[in-house]
Scaffold this motif. Structure first.
Motif, PDB file in Angstrom:
ATOM      1  N   ASP A 165       0.814  -1.226   0.000  1.00 47.01           N
ATOM      2  CA  ASP A 165       0.000   0.000   0.000  1.00 47.01           C
ATOM      3  C   ASP A 165       0.845   1.273   0.000  1.00 47.01           C
ATOM      4  N   ASN A 166       2.186   1.138  -0.034  1.00 47.82           N
ATOM      5  CA  ASN A 166       2.994   2.363   0.002  1.00 47.82           C
ATOM      6  C   ASN A 166       2.788   3.170  -1.283  1.00 47.82           C
ATOM      7  N   ILE A 167       3.083   4.460  -1.188  1.00 48.07           N
ATOM      8  CA  ILE A 167       2.700   5.388  -2.260  1.00 48.07           C
ATOM      9  C   ILE A 167       3.416   5.087  -3.579  1.00 48.07           C
ATOM     10  N   PHE A 168       4.640   4.579  -3.507  1.00 47.01           N
ATOM     11  CA  PHE A 168       5.342   4.296  -4.772  1.00 47.01           C
ATOM     12  C   PHE A 168       4.802   3.017  -5.418  1.00 47.01           C
ATOM     13  N   ALA A 169       4.311   2.080  -4.607  1.00 48.57           N
ATOM     14  CA  ALA A 169       3.630   0.904  -5.181  1.00 48.57           C
ATOM     15  C   ALA A 169       2.383   1.365  -5.933  1.00 48.57           C
ATOM     16  N   LYS A 170       1.683   2.345  -5.369  1.00 49.66           N
ATOM     17  CA  LYS A 170       0.482   2.880  -6.041  1.00 49.66           C
ATOM     18  C   LYS A 170       0.863   3.591  -7.330  1.00 49.66           C
ATOM     19  N   PRO A 202       9.420  -5.397  -5.537  1.00 51.76           N
ATOM     20  CA  PRO A 202       9.018  -5.019  -4.183  1.00 51.76           C
ATOM     21  C   PRO A 202      10.170  -5.035  -3.173  1.00 51.76           C
ATOM     22  N   TYR A 203      10.995  -3.987  -3.233  1.00 52.88           N
ATOM     23  CA  TYR A 203      12.132  -3.876  -2.312  1.00 52.88           C
ATOM     24  C   TYR A 203      11.953  -2.654  -1.435  1.00 52.88           C
ATOM     25  N   VAL A 204      12.144  -2.820  -0.143  1.00 53.67           N
ATOM     26  CA  VAL A 204      11.842  -1.728   0.787  1.00 53.67           C
ATOM     27  C   VAL A 204      12.974  -0.711   0.919  1.00 53.67           C
ATOM     28  N   SER A 205      14.198  -1.130   0.618  1.00 50.88           N
ATOM     29  CA  SER A 205      15.338  -0.263   0.931  1.00 50.88           C
ATOM     30  C   SER A 205      16.533  -0.641   0.068  1.00 50.88           C
ATOM     31  N   LEU A 206      17.556   0.201   0.103  1.00 49.09           N
ATOM     32  CA  LEU A 206      18.783  -0.061  -0.660  1.00 49.09           C
ATOM     33  C   LEU A 206      19.408  -1.396  -0.257  1.00 49.09           C
ATOM     34  N   ASP A 207      19.488  -1.662   1.045  1.00 55.50           N
ATOM     35  CA  ASP A 207      20.147  -2.905   1.457  1.00 55.50           C
ATOM     36  C   ASP A 207      19.313  -4.133   1.090  1.00 55.50           C
ATOM     37  N   HIS A 208      17.963  -3.990   1.094  1.00 57.77           N
ATOM     38  CA  HIS A 208      17.108  -5.078   0.631  1.00 57.77           C
ATOM     39  C   HIS A 208      17.347  -5.335  -0.856  1.00 57.77           C
ATOM     40  N   PHE A 209      17.359  -4.257  -1.638  1.00 56.68           N
ATOM     41  CA  PHE A 209      17.564  -4.366  -3.084  1.00 56.68           C
ATOM     42  C   PHE A 209      18.933  -4.980  -3.386  1.00 56.68           C
ATOM     43  N   ALA A 210      19.959  -4.498  -2.693  1.00 57.24           N
ATOM     44  CA  ALA A 210      21.317  -4.985  -2.942  1.00 57.24           C
ATOM     45  C   ALA A 210      21.454  -6.466  -2.595  1.00 57.24           C
ATOM     46  N   VAL A 259       9.064   6.775   2.566  1.00 59.56           N
ATOM     47  CA  VAL A 259       8.325   5.842   1.697  1.00 59.56           C
ATOM     48  C   VAL A 259       9.077   4.504   1.660  1.00 59.56           C
ATOM     49  N   PRO A 260       8.431   3.420   2.106  1.00 56.24           N
ATOM     50  CA  PRO A 260       9.136   2.129   2.233  1.00 56.24           C
ATOM     51  C   PRO A 260       9.167   1.315   0.937  1.00 56.24           C
ATOM     52  N   HIS A 261       9.542   1.988  -0.143  1.00 56.49           N
ATOM     53  CA  HIS A 261       9.870   1.319  -1.408  1.00 56.49           C
ATOM     54  C   HIS A 261      11.192   1.942  -1.831  1.00 56.49           C
ATOM     55  N   PHE A 262      12.228   1.113  -2.018  1.00 54.63           N
ATOM     56  CA  PHE A 262      13.562   1.635  -2.322  1.00 54.63           C
ATOM     57  C   PHE A 262      13.507   2.697  -3.424  1.00 54.63           C
ATOM     58  N   HIS A 263      14.134   3.836  -3.160  1.00 52.35           N
ATOM     59  CA  HIS A 263      14.232   4.894  -4.158  1.00 52.35           C
ATOM     60  C   HIS A 263      15.548   5.624  -3.991  1.00 52.35           C
TER      61      HIS A 263
END
Ligand code: 5GP
Length: 121
Positions: free
Chosen positions: A8-13, A51-59, A101-105
């Motif tokens: 439901d985070n704004i970047f997912a929308k 669906p990655y929440v953060s830089l470290d999640h994405f990495a 915003v909990p979507h990596f950006h």
């Protein structure tokens, strides 16, 4: 570490097309759009489509193809926005990093002279 993604985070929308955005660049793996509250003349957010929440999640968990696609988008944003004189790339992360915003950006900020890197609260 567990990374729990909130769909439901704004970047997912934004990715689902439920909220409009000013797109700067889009590819299979990434979307780049203007920040709604720009901090400088150029202020673009680059996000992966996964669906990655953060830089470290994405990495840690994104595939090599997703990671390459993401950084290819960063390169395109730098070219399109013309930040040859320099820019700052920021990935605010969780509480200490003041991530809203909990979507990596990745913020790409430039187009003018910036101030020093950090301000303490
Ligand atoms: P964070 O603190 O999570 O690194 O930054 C989130 C960024 O997203 C902020 O710079 C904020 O202005 C931007 N933002 C929040 N909501 C929206 C939105 O609906 N559209 C766009 N384009 N940017 C947003």
């Amino acid at each position: 570490m567990e990374f729990a993604y909130d769909t439901d985070n704004i970047f997912a929308k934004i990715l689902r097309g439920e909220i409009p955005n000013q797109t700067v660049f889009e590819s299979d793996h990434a979307l780049a759009f203007n920040d709604i509250e720009p901090q400088a003349k150029v202020h673009v957010l680059v996000i992966p489509k996964g669906p990655y929440v953060s830089l470290d999640h994405f990495a840690r968990d994104a595939s090599a193809e997703e990671q390459a696609g993401f950084f290819a988008a960063v390169s395109e944003v730098c070219r399109i926005t013309g930040v040859e004189a320099g820019f700052r790339a920021i990935a605010n992360t969780r509480t200490h990093g003041v991530q809203d915003v909990p979507h990596f950006h990745l913020h790409i900020i430039g187009g003018e002279q910036l101030g020093r890197m950090l301000q303490t609260p």
